[in-house]
Each structure stands twice: as structure tokens, then as C-alpha cells.
Design an enzyme around this catalytic site. Structure first.
Site, PDB file in Angstrom:
ATOM      1  N   TYR A 146     -17.372 -10.930   0.282  1.00  0.00           N
ATOM      2  CA  TYR A 146     -17.462  -9.997   1.612  1.00  0.00           C
ATOM      3  C   TYR A 146     -18.378 -11.031   2.593  1.00  0.00           C
ATOM      4  O   TYR A 146     -19.235 -11.542   2.145  1.00  0.00           O
ATOM      5  CB  TYR A 146     -18.259  -8.850   1.136  1.00  0.00           C
ATOM      6  CG  TYR A 146     -17.687  -8.150  -0.054  1.00  0.00           C
ATOM      7  CD1 TYR A 146     -17.833  -8.318  -1.388  1.00  0.00           C
ATOM      8  CD2 TYR A 146     -16.842  -6.908   0.148  1.00  0.00           C
ATOM      9  CE1 TYR A 146     -17.273  -7.682  -2.409  1.00  0.00           C
ATOM     10  CE2 TYR A 146     -16.482  -6.353  -0.744  1.00  0.00           C
ATOM     11  CZ  TYR A 146     -16.609  -6.445  -2.077  1.00  0.00           C
ATOM     12  OH  TYR A 146     -16.230  -5.727  -2.863  1.00  0.00           O
TER      13      TYR A 146
ATOM     14  N   HIS B 141     -14.100  -3.358   2.010  1.00  0.00           N
ATOM     15  CA  HIS B 141     -12.962  -4.047   1.417  1.00  0.00           C
ATOM     16  C   HIS B 141     -13.571  -5.692   1.702  1.00  0.00           C
ATOM     17  O   HIS B 141     -14.280  -6.040   2.642  1.00  0.00           O
ATOM     18  CB  HIS B 141     -12.136  -3.914   2.883  1.00  0.00           C
ATOM     19  CG  HIS B 141     -10.789  -4.584   2.623  1.00  0.00           C
ATOM     20  ND1 HIS B 141     -10.089  -4.750   1.604  1.00  0.00           N
ATOM     21  CD2 HIS B 141     -10.478  -5.967   3.209  1.00  0.00           C
ATOM     22  CE1 HIS B 141      -9.123  -5.493   1.643  1.00  0.00           C
ATOM     23  NE2 HIS B 141      -9.342  -6.109   2.499  1.00  0.00           N
TER      24      HIS B 141
ATOM     25  N   LYS C  48      -6.253  -9.611   1.640  1.00  0.00           N
ATOM     26  CA  LYS C  48      -7.022 -10.577   1.558  1.00  0.00           C
ATOM     27  C   LYS C  48      -6.483 -11.933   1.937  1.00  0.00           C
ATOM     28  O   LYS C  48      -5.505 -12.195   1.799  1.00  0.00           O
ATOM     29  CB  LYS C  48      -7.782 -10.609   0.154  1.00  0.00           C
ATOM     30  CG  LYS C  48      -8.583  -9.086  -0.249  1.00  0.00           C
ATOM     31  CD  LYS C  48      -9.390  -9.375  -1.627  1.00  0.00           C
ATOM     32  CE  LYS C  48      -9.313  -7.808  -1.993  1.00  0.00           C
ATOM     33  NZ  LYS C  48     -10.164  -7.137  -1.254  1.00  0.00           N
TER      34      LYS C  48
END
Lengths: 349, 349
Positions: free
Chosen positions: A284, A296, A327
Site C-alpha cells: 500500500y 485496496h 494491482k
């Protein structure tokens, strides 16, 4: 227009040859003649723009295709990719890598090519050394890298490969002190105040009824930063050296993972395990608060040794999975003691 | 109620002990006493339902937890899983595998347990031999297998493992004849009539301007069925033996893949490459027509040798990806000359 197959080139002469060059940017002019690569020639032959002779006898397409396959390594794959890119309306030219690809709508000469295209069979392993060599060559002339991977049923998947900087926006954590106990393969912090502080401010570990379960890399990082001490089950203090030694016995890739973990944490990112996605870490850029659910994560990061060899089906799986959970797939390694990150993503040219 | 830690059991006696058994199905009665496993005892201790003494001295939870971790292998992991299942409202009992899990809403004695639960660290490789042993043991007493994989940050992922029958509804293809040419690592059929027939009726290969590009397994299958002959680039006929020899040089796992490909094709399924998903095959039960796009494939099939060892992060990635594209992940291998299929899917108990 005459066209003769000589070695791995097709030589055009007469009327029409210069038109092919001037309008379609096919081939390279050599005096009065135009020299086509086998892929260019196949494309024009299959579209019935040219005929091709060998020793002045006309070839049919099947004959030409088989001879080309003998004379040029990887001919079928290169032709598949060339054809695919042409049919999408791109200008493509042969180059020292397999092809140079121009930006959409741009003709050669109007602007530089954007990508070096490398055509690879899914069966061929690709070493990190080779990949970084591709990248350095391309960077020197400000181009990108496009891998065109052809699978066994002749489908093409394109990947863009680029270097990444990993930077986040977290504040460093250093104002907590305490100790944890190394159990079998994880460290538990029983002090619930410290447990909550580390979890809420640094997003370390997993909270379970006030206890914090830390992974081995998290523990080593906090130990190195002198935020926690670590004891074994009998209460003996473990030095960093001793702890990393034990951790390496539990997990052979521990040091490699720790180096990358540390680099990303030092660059203010939040790094958590990526096991559910089959990668070492999910990462993150920033987490505002742990009060609600984790947000997310932007990246999946997989660490590899600097002599890593990519198996393409495996690479394909990793990237496809990353994409399916929105991602970016990052491969990380240490080179000359510095962490390096490579972003490989599917592209749809 | 007295409770004493003895070896890897906690022995309860006095009032309340039988109540724990009668109401919560904790422990096993031994005469006047109740014997708890360390996981059961931890759970009750953490919930403050019992206290625990060692040599008649009261332990605190941290002390008990550390001692348990020494006395029982994998204690932390087992406790995490036990606690998780209990908190979801299931009845769980220790067993020869790690636990027996009862169906939701069912108490022990009302009906048999549904699953044998195996608790595994993501770091521990899992051999196919071990996994099939788990399955055989469970099948003998009509139970299922639930793998509880604990990652390094103590998150649990559950997988249900079961055998699969692979059966489709396609008609066999055998009324076409012709020949293909082996180029570098794929076979091309230049005869456009045969090419279209094989593609439209058997869904073999990839059509490109009337040519059909076949993969090595497709080619070997069609050669074995005597549907096509295969020649090399110089026109020499290749025997099946010669062709598989060449294919094995190109792709070391060729024979393993071919065996499984053949079994599934013989079972009337449509088998195509799964490269984009990082698996050997994507498989369709039935395809009505190739006129429009291919429909959704139901399975990803990855072939493994019979001495395969699963690395759990890799297995996790494969299954996660399959699920993200709404397919079942199947691992296939040959045992005693027969194709075997294992379906491993994420479960949310």
C-alpha cells in the site's frame, strides 16, 4: 516489379518497389532496389502485393513460408507478431531487437519509435539478466520494452516492462518499545498496548484478542529498528544475527525478502504478505487508518534473486492474477546492494 | 472445577467439567474427568471459561500459550484455525488429522463429521503423495478434506480438495484426412479445407488466413488418431515416435501433457492451451459452434508428475486466478497409467 529471395532478404527492383517504401514504409532502400526482411515479405506476399522468386522461379506462399522458417530463427513467431501489429494499424520496422514499433498514428520519420519489440515463445525461459539488458539498451535510446509472448496455440500476449520507483506516504514508526516472543515460526507480542500501537500506527502483524502476531520479516525489521526486542520461548534474548539465522532456517528466501521489505518500509510504504495472491507482498502506498478495513493495495511484489530465470507461463499467471485484483505486478531484486523494481504489465497495443 | 496441564492434555475435574462436554462438546470424558486438547483448553482459557494450573500453580494465558507452543507441534497454527472455526459457530473436535469438522448447525452425535481438517503452514511444501493419502483416508470413512493454510501473517485460507471426473459432450472427429508440416515448434496445415474442418468440428489449433497452426499436443493427438500425417520442412514423413521425440526436446513435459490432453479429448472435452492463465490447459465441456466466439471454459487443468510437491503460495496463486476467471482449478497426473484429476477450490466455511 521483380522480387528475388536471397539469403534471409527479399530484394525488390523495378516499378512499385519505391512505392512500397514511400507509402507503406516497407523495407530499406539499397540504391535502386528495396530490401525486405522475411517477415515484411511474407506479409506483402500473403496480401498479394508482391510475388517472390527463388533463382527466378516463382514460389507459392507455402513454399516461401517453409523456406523462411528454415532461414530465419523463430520465423513463425515473428511473422505472427508482425502481422498482428500491422493489422492493428501500426508501423513496424525490423530492428536489432525483433522490431521497432511506432506510436499509434505515427509514421517512421515523423517521430521516433516508441518500443523495442521482443518476440518470445512461451516455452523459452527469460533470464533477469537478459531482461535488464533489454531494458538498458532501450533506456539508452529512450524507448520502452514490449515483450510479445506467443503461446503454443499461436496467441500473442503483450507485456510492457519498465522500472519502478517504490515510494509511499507513511510516517515512520519509532516511538514504541517492547518485546515479542518467537514461537515456532512467528513472533507474538503479548503486551496488548504495544500490540495495538504497532498495529494501528505501523500496520504491523495481525491482532488477535489483544495479541499481535508478527511475520518473520516484520519482526526482523522492528528488531533492526530497535523498536522491539525478541526473546525465545525460554525467555532468552535473540540478537538480530541470531534471529535472522533462525528465520533463514525456517524460510530459505528470508534474507532476500527482508532486504526488499526493508527498502519498501524505509520508502514509507505499507508492506503486508501477498500469500493469498501467490506473491511475497501486497503493498500500500499509504493507509490513513486501521479503524475500518484495510484499503485496496496497489501492488503485488515478488522478490527474485538477481540470477532469476522467468518461466513465462508462471510470469503470465502472476501478472494475470495481479490484474484481476487491480494491482500492478512488481518483481523486486537486489543488485549492487540496491533494491530494484520492475513493473511488468499486460498491454493491449 | 480443577484443571491441570499434564503433558499435552489439560485434565478437568469437578463440577462444570461435564457441563463443558454436554453443552459444548469440548474434550473427551475419561471416567470422572474430562481431557482437553491444548487447542480446546486455550480456547476455553482465553474465553475465561477455565483456569489452568501446572503442578497446582495457576498459569496466566501467556505462560500457558508458550508452554503449549513447546509441547505441541504447530500449536499456534492449530489454535488459529480451531478458534476461527469455533467463532464461525462450528463444532470442531480433535482427530487423527488435526480436526474433524461437523456440518453447520450439526452437533457431534447428531450426524457424522463432514471434513477432516488439515492445518498447514504456507511455508510447508505439500507432496501429492501426502495429499492423496489424506484423500484416501477421508474417502474410506466418507469424509471430505479441508486444508487450512495459515500464511505468515496468520490469515487462514481454506481449500476443499476432491477428486474429479472429467467428461464432456463433444462428438469425436475422425472423418478428415490430410497432412501438416512441423516448423520450428508448431505444426501448420496449409490445406485450407482441412484446416477449416479441424477448426470448426474439433476446435483444434488457430486459424490464420486459412492456415491452421496446431500446438504440439494437438498435432500428436491427431497423428495418433491417424487424422493427419506430419512431415518436416523437407517433406519427410514423421512417425509418431519420431514426432513425440522431437516434441519432448522442445518441451520437456510434453509426454505428461499429451497423456492428460489425450485422456480429456477421449472423454469428449475440448482442450485448449491455458497459457494466459498460467496453466497447461483450459477445458470446455462442450462447444456448440465456432461460428461465434468460444464460450466460457469451465476448467483450468495443470498437469503434474506423480511425485509432485505443491508449494502453497504457488498453489494459492493458481487457484485464486482460476476463481477470478470463474473456472475450477484442476491438477491432473497419471497414476498406474490412469489419468487422475484433483479439484482444489477455495472454501469459505
Amino acid at each position: 516489379m521483380n522480387s528475388e529471395l536471397i539469403g534471409d532478404k527479399v530484394i525488390l527492383s523495378g516499378e512499385g518497389a519505391s512505392e512500397l517504401y514511400n507509402i507503406g514504409y516497407y523495407g530499406r532502400p539499397r540504391g535502386d532496389t528495396l530490401e525486405l526482411s522475411l517477415t515484411e515479405a511474407s506479409y506483402l506476399f500473403e496480401r498479394e502485393k508482391i510475388n517472390i522468386c527463388l533463382n527466378q522461379n516463382s514460389l507459392d506462399f507455402e513454399e516461401f513460408f517453409k523456406i523462411s522458417s528454415i532461414r530465419m530463427e523463430n520465423f513463425e513467431l515473428k511473422y505472427l507478431v508482425y502481422k498482428d501489429l500491422k493489422e492493428r494499424g501500426y508501423y513496424v520496422q525490423p530492428s536489432s531487437t525483433d522490431f521497432r514499433l511506432y506510436p499509434r498514428g505515427i509514421r517512421p520519420g515523423e517521430a521516433p519509435a516508441e518500443y523495442f519489440v521482443h518476440v518470445i515463445s512461451e516455452r523459452k525461459p527469460l533470464s533477469l539478466t537478459e531482461l535488464t539488458f533489454f531494458m538498458e539498451t532501450a533506456e539508452n535510446v529512450r524507448k520502452g520494452i514490449l515483450l510479445a509472448v506467443v503461446d503454443e496455440e499461436s496467441e500473442i500476449t503483450f507485456y510492457v516492462v519498465k522500472r519502478m520507483m517504490m515510494k509511499g506516504g507513511m510516517n515512520p514508526v519509532d516511538n514504541f518499545k517492547g518485546s515479542g516472543t518467537l514461537l515456532e515460526d512467528r513472533v507474538v507480542i503479548f503486551d496488548s498496548k504495544l500490540a495495538k500501537s504497532l498495529y494501528n500506527n505501523g500496520f504491523f502483524g495481525k491482532l488477535l484478542e489483544g495479541r499481535l502476531q508478527l511475520s518473520l520479516v516484520e519482526s526482523a525489521y522492528l528488531l533492526k529498528k530497535k523498536i522491539i526486542k525478541i526473546v525465545d520461548r525460554s525467555g532468552n534474548l535473540l540478537s538480530l544475527k541470531k534471529f535472522t539465522g533462525t528465520a533463514t532456517k525456517i524460510e530459505p528466501t528470508f534474507r532476500m525478502k527482508l532486504n526488499i521489505y526493508e527498502d519498501m518500509r524505509n520508502n514509507r510504504m505499507v508492506v503486508k504478505t501477498g500469500f493469498k495472491f501467490g506473491s511475497h507482498f501486497r503493498v500500500y502506498k499509504e493507509i490513513e487508518s486501521m479503524k475500518s478495513h484495510l484499503p485496496h493495495s496497489e501492488y503485488l511484489v515478488h522478490t527474485i534473486p538477481d540470477d532469476h530465470v522467468f518461466l513465462l507461463p508462471e510470469m503470465s499467471r502472476a501478472i494475470r492474477l495481479a490484474q484481476s485484483v487491480r494491482k500492478q505486478m512488481i518483481f523486486a531484486y537486489i543488485k549492487d546492494k540496491k533494491a530494484q523494481y520492475i513493473d511488468i504489465g499486460r498491454a493491449k497495443p
